[in-house]
Design a protein around this motif. Structure first.
Motif, PDB file in Angstrom:
ATOM      1  N   HIS A   1     -28.588  23.430   4.316  1.00 50.23           N
ATOM      2  CA  HIS A   1     -27.636  22.650   5.117  1.00 50.23           C
ATOM      3  C   HIS A   1     -27.281  21.333   4.420  1.00 50.23           C
ATOM      4  CE1 HIS A   1     -25.702  20.909   8.634  1.00 50.23           C
ATOM      5  NE2 HIS A   1     -26.503  19.851   8.527  1.00 50.23           N
ATOM      6  N   LEU A   2     -28.289  20.637   3.906  1.00 50.11           N
ATOM      7  CA  LEU A   2     -28.057  19.355   3.243  1.00 50.11           C
ATOM      8  C   LEU A   2     -27.219  19.520   1.976  1.00 50.11           C
ATOM      9  CD1 LEU A   2     -31.638  17.814   3.655  1.00 50.11           C
ATOM     10  CD2 LEU A   2     -29.546  16.982   4.741  1.00 50.11           C
ATOM     11  N   LEU A   3     -27.543  20.540   1.174  1.00 51.25           N
ATOM     12  CA  LEU A   3     -26.807  20.745  -0.077  1.00 51.25           C
ATOM     13  C   LEU A   3     -25.416  21.313   0.172  1.00 51.25           C
ATOM     14  CD1 LEU A   3     -27.756  20.113  -3.007  1.00 51.25           C
ATOM     15  CD2 LEU A   3     -29.536  20.022  -1.274  1.00 51.25           C
ATOM     16  N   PHE A   4     -25.251  22.064   1.242  1.00 45.99           N
ATOM     17  CA  PHE A   4     -23.927  22.556   1.616  1.00 45.99           C
ATOM     18  C   PHE A   4     -22.989  21.377   1.890  1.00 45.99           C
ATOM     19  CE2 PHE A   4     -20.905  23.680   4.992  1.00 45.99           C
ATOM     20  CZ  PHE A   4     -20.275  24.777   4.441  1.00 45.99           C
ATOM     21  N   ASN A   5     -23.457  20.430   2.684  1.00 45.80           N
ATOM     22  CA  ASN A   5     -22.645  19.254   2.992  1.00 45.80           C
ATOM     23  C   ASN A   5     -22.442  18.378   1.760  1.00 45.80           C
ATOM     24  OD1 ASN A   5     -22.136  19.667   5.800  1.00 45.80           O
ATOM     25  ND2 ASN A   5     -24.238  19.095   6.246  1.00 45.80           N
ATOM     26  N   LEU A   6     -23.442  18.321   0.893  1.00 41.59           N
ATOM     27  CA  LEU A   6     -23.305  17.546  -0.335  1.00 41.59           C
ATOM     28  C   LEU A   6     -22.252  18.170  -1.248  1.00 41.59           C
ATOM     29  CD1 LEU A   6     -24.271  15.199  -2.082  1.00 41.59           C
ATOM     30  CD2 LEU A   6     -25.999  16.718  -3.054  1.00 41.59           C
TER      31      LEU A   6
ATOM     32  N   ARG B   1     -19.939  19.287  -9.732  1.00 43.49           N
ATOM     33  CA  ARG B   1     -20.141  20.086 -10.929  1.00 43.49           C
ATOM     34  C   ARG B   1     -21.034  21.267 -10.531  1.00 43.49           C
ATOM     35  NH1 ARG B   1     -16.808  16.987 -11.998  1.00 43.49           N
ATOM     36  NH2 ARG B   1     -16.488  15.708 -13.870  1.00 43.49           N
ATOM     37  N   VAL B   2     -20.760  22.431 -11.056  1.00 49.53           N
ATOM     38  CA  VAL B   2     -21.460  23.648 -10.626  1.00 49.53           C
ATOM     39  C   VAL B   2     -22.981  23.509 -10.754  1.00 49.53           C
ATOM     40  CG1 VAL B   2     -21.812  26.097 -11.135  1.00 49.53           C
ATOM     41  CG2 VAL B   2     -19.506  25.143 -11.167  1.00 49.53           C
ATOM     42  N   TRP B   3     -23.444  22.865 -11.818  1.00 46.49           N
ATOM     43  CA  TRP B   3     -24.872  22.817 -12.108  1.00 46.49           C
ATOM     44  C   TRP B   3     -25.645  21.801 -11.277  1.00 46.49           C
ATOM     45  CZ3 TRP B   3     -26.297  17.965 -13.614  1.00 46.49           C
ATOM     46  CH2 TRP B   3     -25.293  17.136 -14.141  1.00 46.49           C
ATOM     47  N   LYS B   4     -24.960  20.896 -10.607  1.00 44.41           N
ATOM     48  CA  LYS B   4     -25.656  19.799  -9.946  1.00 44.41           C
ATOM     49  C   LYS B   4     -26.575  20.263  -8.815  1.00 44.41           C
ATOM     50  CE  LYS B   4     -22.746  15.811 -10.993  1.00 44.41           C
ATOM     51  NZ  LYS B   4     -21.881  14.739 -10.453  1.00 44.41           N
ATOM     52  N   GLY B   5     -26.145  21.244  -8.040  1.00 44.54           N
ATOM     53  CA  GLY B   5     -26.984  21.749  -6.959  1.00 44.54           C
ATOM     54  C   GLY B   5     -28.282  22.341  -7.486  1.00 44.54           C
TER      55      GLY B   5
ATOM     56  N   ILE C   1     -34.486  25.738  -6.067  1.00 42.77           N
ATOM     57  CA  ILE C   1     -33.441  25.753  -7.092  1.00 42.77           C
ATOM     58  C   ILE C   1     -32.289  26.655  -6.659  1.00 42.77           C
ATOM     59  CG2 ILE C   1     -32.881  26.473  -9.446  1.00 42.77           C
ATOM     60  CD1 ILE C   1     -35.659  25.592 -10.300  1.00 42.77           C
ATOM     61  N   LEU C   2     -32.613  27.883  -6.241  1.00 37.26           N
ATOM     62  CA  LEU C   2     -31.577  28.835  -5.840  1.00 37.26           C
ATOM     63  C   LEU C   2     -30.913  28.438  -4.530  1.00 37.26           C
ATOM     64  CD1 LEU C   2     -33.329  32.201  -6.784  1.00 37.26           C
ATOM     65  CD2 LEU C   2     -31.501  31.025  -8.018  1.00 37.26           C
ATOM     66  N   VAL C   3     -31.723  28.017  -3.560  1.00 40.78           N
ATOM     67  CA  VAL C   3     -31.170  27.617  -2.262  1.00 40.78           C
ATOM     68  C   VAL C   3     -30.222  26.434  -2.434  1.00 40.78           C
ATOM     69  CG1 VAL C   3     -31.740  26.584  -0.031  1.00 40.78           C
ATOM     70  CG2 VAL C   3     -33.079  28.508  -0.877  1.00 40.78           C
ATOM     71  N   SER C   4     -30.651  25.427  -3.190  1.00 39.69           N
ATOM     72  CA  SER C   4     -29.834  24.235  -3.386  1.00 39.69           C
ATOM     73  C   SER C   4     -28.565  24.549  -4.164  1.00 39.69           C
ATOM     74  CB  SER C   4     -30.641  23.158  -4.124  1.00 39.69           C
ATOM     75  OG  SER C   4     -31.775  22.774  -3.400  1.00 39.69           O
ATOM     76  N   GLY C   5     -28.714  25.297  -5.263  1.00 43.96           N
ATOM     77  CA  GLY C   5     -27.562  25.599  -6.105  1.00 43.96           C
ATOM     78  C   GLY C   5     -26.508  26.414  -5.400  1.00 43.96           C
ATOM     79  N   ILE C   6     -26.941  27.467  -4.705  1.00 45.48           N
ATOM     80  CA  ILE C   6     -25.997  28.349  -4.016  1.00 45.48           C
ATOM     81  C   ILE C   6     -25.318  27.623  -2.859  1.00 45.48           C
ATOM     82  CG2 ILE C   6     -25.784  30.444  -2.624  1.00 45.48           C
ATOM     83  CD1 ILE C   6     -28.037  31.631  -4.378  1.00 45.48           C
TER      84      ILE C   6
END
Length: 231
Positions: free
Chosen positions: A81-86, A121-125, A194-199
């Motif tokens: 949820h946090l990374l989605f909004n980010l 940027r794609v890699w940041k997550g 890593i995967l949860v945040s990136g995706i």
């Protein structure tokens, strides 16, 4: 006596950092963004540790695994949820940066307060997810490298702060009837943030992209409708 003209304060331009400035600003932004997911995982891991303390007997092992897994899953949900909004926030900053760069190419200076390090940027997550797992990596390596009592102390600290990384290997140990489990196995769990945040970060950015495209289409449709009415 003539009064001296007040000195003009030089306005800092954050929109055009040097490569090293950009590097360190990205580090600061990424570490800042990893704090909330890390503490959320730690809080849910504490709940999983409490569940383990309650279900110490063999009959409670299944309950312990189910409830503990639920705690970790809830932590992963909040992480997403946090990374989605980010991702949405950073994509919006990316569009703003594109406007400033286009203006600069035309000789128009704008957006001096724009923070390039906050652009999508794609890699940041994935990188932020890796930072979430850094404490687990450090403690996991220590637990795997130390023998006997040292490993036990490292496991204790892992259970306190990064339980999401060590609990699954411990559950596997009990389920398979193994005498002990190496702290190195906890390194595999680092793939989770890593995967949860990136995706989630990428999905959030793509949702924001579609939203902006829909808004642009609506604005264009309104513009065309206005031209037709004038004709």
């Amino acid at each position: 006596m003539l009064n001296e003209a007040p000195k003009k304060q030089k306005i800092k331009d954050f929109s055009d950092p040097t490569p090293w400035q950009l590097f360190w600003r990205i580090q600061r932004e990424s570490w800042r963004r990893m704090v909330s997911p890390f503490f959320m995982y730690m809080f849910l891991s504490t709940l999983a540790l409490a569940v383990e303390a309650i279900t110490r007997d063999e009959a409670g092992t299944v309950i312990e695994i189910v409830l503990g897994s639920l705690c970790i899953a809830v932590g992963a949900f909040f992480n997403a949820h946090l990374l989605f909004n980010l991702g949405k926030l950073h994509y919006d900053a990316y569009l703003t940066g594109c406007i400033h760069r286009r203006n600069r190419a035309l000789g128009i200076q704008s957006g001096g307060d724009h923070r390039v390090e906050r652009e999508y940027r794609v890699w940041k997550g994935f990188y932020i997810g890796f930072l979430v797992g850094v404490p687990a990596i450090i403690l996991g390596v220590i637990a795997g490298a130390l023998p006997g009592t040292g490993a036990g102390i490292a496991h204790f600290f892992m259970a306190m702060f990064v339980g999401w990384a060590i609990f699954p290997p411990i559950w596997a140990q009990h389920s398979l009837g193994l005498e002990s489990v190496s702290g190195y196995w906890s390194l595999l769990m680092v793939l989770m943030p890593i995967l949860v945040s990136g995706i989630a970060y990428i999905v959030g950015a793509m949702v924001e992209k579609k939203k902006k495209a829909a808004e642009a289409d609506r604005a264009e449709a309104v513009k065309k409708a206005g031209k037709k009415e004038k004709k």
